[in-house]
Design an enzyme around this catalytic site. Structure first.
Site, PDB file in Angstrom:
ATOM      1  N   GLU A 293       4.172  -9.944  32.612  1.00  0.00           N
ATOM      2  CA  GLU A 293       4.205 -10.019  31.154  1.00  0.00           C
ATOM      3  C   GLU A 293       5.557 -10.567  30.712  1.00  0.00           C
ATOM      4  O   GLU A 293       6.596 -10.214  31.272  1.00  0.00           O
ATOM      5  CB  GLU A 293       4.002  -8.611  30.588  1.00  0.00           C
ATOM      6  CG  GLU A 293       4.132  -8.475  29.080  1.00  0.00           C
ATOM      7  CD  GLU A 293       4.140  -7.020  28.640  1.00  0.00           C
ATOM      8  OE1 GLU A 293       3.665  -6.737  27.525  1.00  0.00           O
ATOM      9  OE2 GLU A 293       4.627  -6.157  29.414  1.00  0.00           O
ATOM     10  N   LYS A 353      -3.503  -9.760  24.669  1.00  0.00           N
ATOM     11  CA  LYS A 353      -3.480  -8.305  24.773  1.00  0.00           C
ATOM     12  C   LYS A 353      -4.212  -7.675  23.592  1.00  0.00           C
ATOM     13  O   LYS A 353      -3.884  -7.923  22.436  1.00  0.00           O
ATOM     14  CB  LYS A 353      -2.025  -7.832  24.830  1.00  0.00           C
ATOM     15  CG  LYS A 353      -1.844  -6.365  25.161  1.00  0.00           C
ATOM     16  CD  LYS A 353      -0.352  -6.060  25.299  1.00  0.00           C
ATOM     17  CE  LYS A 353      -0.095  -4.611  25.669  1.00  0.00           C
ATOM     18  NZ  LYS A 353       1.359  -4.333  25.779  1.00  0.00           N
ATOM     19  N   CYS A 403       0.301  -4.435  30.819  1.00  0.00           N
ATOM     20  CA  CYS A 403       1.232  -3.317  30.634  1.00  0.00           C
ATOM     21  C   CYS A 403       0.539  -2.079  30.070  1.00  0.00           C
ATOM     22  O   CYS A 403      -0.194  -1.381  30.764  1.00  0.00           O
ATOM     23  CB  CYS A 403       2.399  -3.776  29.750  1.00  0.00           C
ATOM     24  SG  CYS A 403       3.792  -2.627  29.704  1.00  0.00           S
TER      25      CYS A 403
END
Length: 533
Positions: A293, A353, A403
């Site tokens: 990321e 995301k 994440c």
């Protein structure tokens, strides 16, 4: 002579304080036991002990007499929550000060306080240990859902990546694994009370059966969990070579990307080293490369220099790269994206995301919260993406959980159901420094590997990066703050586990069971009160 009523009341209150202090300390200790059961410590077996100790406190150590008041149950549960979550979450405040850390820990401890209330309400029911474990599942579900989308960090399941119960994740996912830990703890509490109060087998054998139910079930499941390198060609399985790049950052903290293009250059450089090793025969050529990321600290769709660098890296290594980047939208908002970058065709599919972090990637009620921390204005202006979480690279369907997303059940369940054959977890832990956060997150990835029976590749900017087999074993891992390349042959799987197919059903069933048990308890209490009138 008659004692003065005021003096007698004062004496009674003074006598009550030692048990209150004892129970308060015991409640905090129960939370501390839960904390130390989490990685990086291999003390997973202390989690049921922590649950058992809290249940004993809430049930007056199994003594006869009236149940605790609900407010006492909440208070002791809240103290246990603080004992658990305050030491678990200091990484939240690593670079922004203690206020956000302590505020989050306090807010999440409220849900453990709610568990305390439910224990007081349910402890007198038959099969109480079962209903108390369901109550823990209910409060975990609530904590993972509200407010602002919930915060699943610290679920009991995520402390069991090395534990004997891990195989249960393949049946009911993280929710059923948490329930198994809680059930072992509530059964342990019942067993302790039975052995102290009445050692007859009629009393302690049922409690022992409840305590051992989850470990025996997990042991029976382990032979069904395939080994890390097992494949079934007849089912369409095959083996590929995957690489994870940990390029490093020029500095830790919120300003990890302050030096323009330094993070991107680090990851390009590390990929070029891999290409040299491949050309020299020191490493096999990867089929796909995973970057972390935020590996590109500038938008490669808007910056031609960045695009050229990424394309050159992909061309040199001879494989597509999953590139983590922050993309700037036309309205000024941003998306935290993972782009498949091919050496020939450039940017291809991407995952934006979907589950973004409140108070980090966006700030709800910004005008209100900026009064509590000067860092409020540093929160991002990210917007969530959509889609099923799957991207294709070199013909391989890959589930991406960026994440924070790996903590949420729905993210990877949807992607694996959509056909993903392996999982990538790109993450940027540079903003949390040298804390336990990275090990906690790796433990989540290990649970997800077993839950979905998929290889999981964790690529972190500053560590810990890892390649995790479908059985939850760590095949390779990196150190913190050291540029590293991990390369491994891993299986691609096409079959799905029962946990993947069931999705949230086990968790909903446990929550409904807790709700029904609570309804029965309330009805019994009302009938008991009516009979005394």
């Amino acid at each position: 002579m008659h004692a003065d009523p005021a003096t007698a009341e004062q004496t009674a209150r003074s006598r009550a304080w030692p048990p209150i202090l004892r129970d308060a300390v015991a409640a905090i200790c129960s939370g501390l036991l839960l904390f130390v059961s989490f990685p990086p410590r291999p003390l997973w077996f202390l989690a049921p002990v922590g649950v058992a100790l809290l249940v004993l406190v809430l049930t007056r150590w199994g003594a006869d007499g009236p149940a605790r008041r609900y407010r006492a149950g909440f208070g002791y549960g809240f103290l246990a929550g603080l004992g658990f979550l305050v030491p678990l979450l200091p990484w939240v405040g690593e670079y922004v000060g203690p206020v956000p850390w302590l505020a989050l820990a306090t807010a999440e401890a409220v849900f453990v306080g709610l568990f305390g209330v439910l224990v007081v309400a349910l402890a007198r029911l038959p099969l109480a240990a079962l209903w108390l474990a369901c109550a823990w599942s209910l409060t975990e579900w609530l904590r993972s859902s509200v407010p602002f989308g919930g915060f699943p960090w610290g679920r009991l399941a995520f402390g069991q990546s090395e534990g004997w119960l891990l195989s249960i994740a393949s049946i009911g996912g993280a929710p059923l694994l948490s329930f198994a830990v809680a059930l072992t703890g509530t059964g342990l509490a019942a067993l302790g009370v039975a052995l102290v109060r009445d050692r007859s087998p009629r009393r302690w054998l049922p409690a022992a059966a409840v305590t051992l139910a989850a470990p025996v079930f997990a042991a029976a499941l382990w032979p069904t969990v395939p080994a890390a390198d097992a494949t079934d060609p007849g089912a369409g399985d095959r083996t590929i070579t995957v690489a994870a790049i940990q390029g490093g950052v020029p500095r830790l903290g919120l300003e990890f990307n302050a030096q323009r293009r330094a993070v991107l250059d680090n990851h390009v450089r590390q990929t070029m080293r891999l290409a040299d090793d491949v050309d020299a025969g020191r490493q096999p050529r990867p089929d796909v490369v995973i970057w972390p990321e935020n590996a590109s600290d500038i938008d490669p769709l808007r910056n031609s220099d960045a695009a050229t660098e990424i394309g050159a890296a992909s061309r040199a290594v001879g494989a597509p790269i999953l590139v983590g980047a922050v993309l700037v939208n036309g309205d000024g908002t941003t998306t935290n994206s993972v782009i498949v970058w091919d050496d020939v065709d450039g940017p291809q599919e991407r995952h934006d995301k979907k589950i973004i972090q409140p108070f980090g990637e966006y700030l709800p009620y910004r005008g209100f919260f900026r009064h509590f921390s000067s860092y409020a204005d540093k929160a991002g202006n990210f917007v969530p993406g959509n889609g099923n979480g799957v991207v294709h690279a070199a013909g391989i369907p890959i589930a991406v959980a960026t994440c924070y997303e790996v903590a949420f059940d729905r993210a990877l369940t949807e992607a694996v159901r959509a056909g993903a054959q392996m999982i990538a977890v790109p993450t940027n832990n540079a903003t949390f420094g040298d804390t336990e956060m990275t090990y906690q997150q790796l433990a989540m990835s290990r649970v997800r590997a077993v839950e979905h029976e998929r290889t999981v590749v964790v690529a972190a900017t500053s560590g810990v990066s890892a390649i995790v087999g479908p059985d939850g074993s760590v095949l390779q891992s990196s150190s913190l703050f050291t540029p590293t390349t991990l390369v491994a042959q891993v299986p691609l799987r096409t079959s799905t586990t029962l946990a993947t197919r069931l999705g949230p059903i086990p968790e909903y069933a446990l929550c409904i069971a807790a709700g029904l048990a609570l309804a029965v308890a309330v009805l019994r209490r009302r009938r008991s009160a009516a009979s005394l009138d």
